[in-house]
Design a protein around this motif. Sequence first.
Motif, PDB file in Angstrom:
ATOM      1  N   ASN A   1       2.865  -4.022   4.906  1.00 49.62           N
ATOM      2  CA  ASN A   1       1.885  -5.068   5.158  1.00 49.62           C
ATOM      3  C   ASN A   1       1.055  -5.374   3.912  1.00 49.62           C
ATOM      4  O   ASN A   1      -0.169  -5.182   3.892  1.00 49.62           O
ATOM      5  CB  ASN A   1       0.954  -4.678   6.316  1.00 49.62           C
ATOM      6  CG  ASN A   1       0.383  -5.892   7.031  1.00 49.62           C
ATOM      7  OD1 ASN A   1       0.305  -6.978   6.453  1.00 49.62           O
ATOM      8  ND2 ASN A   1      -0.017  -5.693   8.265  1.00 49.62           N
ATOM      9  N   PRO A   2       1.692  -5.869   2.838  1.00 45.34           N
ATOM     10  CA  PRO A   2       0.980  -6.104   1.575  1.00 45.34           C
ATOM     11  C   PRO A   2      -0.103  -7.171   1.672  1.00 45.34           C
ATOM     12  O   PRO A   2      -1.018  -7.188   0.851  1.00 45.34           O
ATOM     13  CB  PRO A   2       2.101  -6.533   0.622  1.00 45.34           C
ATOM     14  CG  PRO A   2       3.157  -7.098   1.506  1.00 45.34           C
ATOM     15  CD  PRO A   2       3.108  -6.263   2.750  1.00 45.34           C
ATOM     16  N   GLN A   3      -0.018  -8.056   2.677  1.00 40.70           N
ATOM     17  CA  GLN A   3      -1.044  -9.098   2.833  1.00 40.70           C
ATOM     18  C   GLN A   3      -2.421  -8.475   2.999  1.00 40.70           C
ATOM     19  O   GLN A   3      -3.433  -9.035   2.587  1.00 40.70           O
ATOM     20  CB  GLN A   3      -0.714  -9.973   4.041  1.00 40.70           C
ATOM     21  CG  GLN A   3      -1.513 -11.270   4.118  1.00 40.70           C
ATOM     22  CD  GLN A   3      -1.079 -12.262   3.062  1.00 40.70           C
ATOM     23  OE1 GLN A   3       0.083 -12.308   2.702  1.00 40.70           O
ATOM     24  NE2 GLN A   3      -2.009 -13.056   2.552  1.00 40.70           N
TER      25      GLN A   3
ATOM     26  N   LYS B   1       3.773 -11.107  -0.074  1.00 43.87           N
ATOM     27  CA  LYS B   1       2.330 -11.269   0.026  1.00 43.87           C
ATOM     28  C   LYS B   1       2.027 -12.729  -0.252  1.00 43.87           C
ATOM     29  O   LYS B   1       2.377 -13.250  -1.320  1.00 43.87           O
ATOM     30  CB  LYS B   1       1.599 -10.367  -0.977  1.00 43.87           C
ATOM     31  CG  LYS B   1       0.076 -10.447  -0.854  1.00 43.87           C
ATOM     32  CD  LYS B   1      -0.607  -9.428  -1.741  1.00 43.87           C
ATOM     33  CE  LYS B   1      -2.128  -9.473  -1.540  1.00 43.87           C
ATOM     34  NZ  LYS B   1      -2.816  -8.445  -2.360  1.00 43.87           N
TER      35      LYS B   1
ATOM     36  N   ASP C   1      -3.063  -5.251   1.974  1.00 43.50           N
ATOM     37  CA  ASP C   1      -3.095  -4.088   1.072  1.00 43.50           C
ATOM     38  C   ASP C   1      -2.751  -2.783   1.792  1.00 43.50           C
ATOM     39  O   ASP C   1      -3.351  -1.731   1.528  1.00 43.50           O
ATOM     40  CB  ASP C   1      -4.472  -3.968   0.394  1.00 43.50           C
ATOM     41  CG  ASP C   1      -4.800  -5.208  -0.435  1.00 43.50           C
ATOM     42  OD1 ASP C   1      -3.874  -5.736  -1.079  1.00 43.50           O
ATOM     43  OD2 ASP C   1      -5.958  -5.654  -0.400  1.00 43.50           O
TER      44      ASP C   1
END
Length: 316
Positions: free
Chosen positions: A249-251, A289, A253
Amino acid sequence: MQRWRGLEDIPEDWGRSVVTIGSYDGVHRGHQLIIRHAVDRARELGVPSVVVTFDPHPSEVVRPGSHPPLLAPHHRRAELMAELGVDALLILPFTTEFSKLSPADFVVKVLVDKLHAKAVVEGPNFRFGHKAAGNVDFLVEQGKTYDFEVEVVDLYVSGTAGGGEPFSSTLTRRLVAEGDVEGAGEILGRPHRVEGVVVRGAQRGRELGFPTANVETLPHTAIPADGVYAGWLHTQGEAMPAAISVGTNPQFDGTERTVEAYAIDRVGLDLYGLHVAVDFLAYVRGQQKFESLDALLKAMAVDVQRCRELIAGADV
């Protein structure tokens, strides 16, 4: 199908049987050839068929820390074997002591004294006993002494998966790790499955309008590469079309790798605490992202529509 854990679980009055031995992780199409042959031979001889496998995976005992990612947990393998007509499954606890059993002792203690083998069915590269010293030729010689046949079945079928490589658990694990779940599905003869209990996550999906089941996967599970996939979420006997996300879930961090499944067009589902299965049908896109939350929401809507289309067109 009877299920035994350890030699002591085998009924004392157990008669002759047809046996096949192996890890059989995934019960892929090559494994199915061997198992079906054992089942068919057992029926011809009028005796039960038995599959012998091990827990944990032998490599973890022989080389600690080398446990391979598993394509299917033991209960799933048992289900698949039962569907193939197997009469009994024997899971042998693979300990350091057991790993030191010589091939000759393995034959006597397992095949002769306990399972009373009338025939043994294996693949051409089957190895067993201490340091994998036993092979098919040795088994044939033992069969002459202890009155059992040995039948060798070539499990190395091939197709388009892996560029035409022979089907194997090793190849399947590699394809799963690369995100090629369609190739893995060709080898398995069904979609690759990941199982676990639904736990509470950050609940961002719910806030964004795409509530997901956050699946706490079983140890050593073979999890596909990070990205978005089309597939199904199975729970309580129902298979629901799903958009599946694997990653950190890089959106937001994130750092923890998760498997989350959104049951498409389903509202009001409460799956917390339930054991679920997630089937991976097809890869949609890699993990990204986005520059804004709005851009993420638009991408998620596109993902869900693409998943609908892929699932609707699936020949499963």
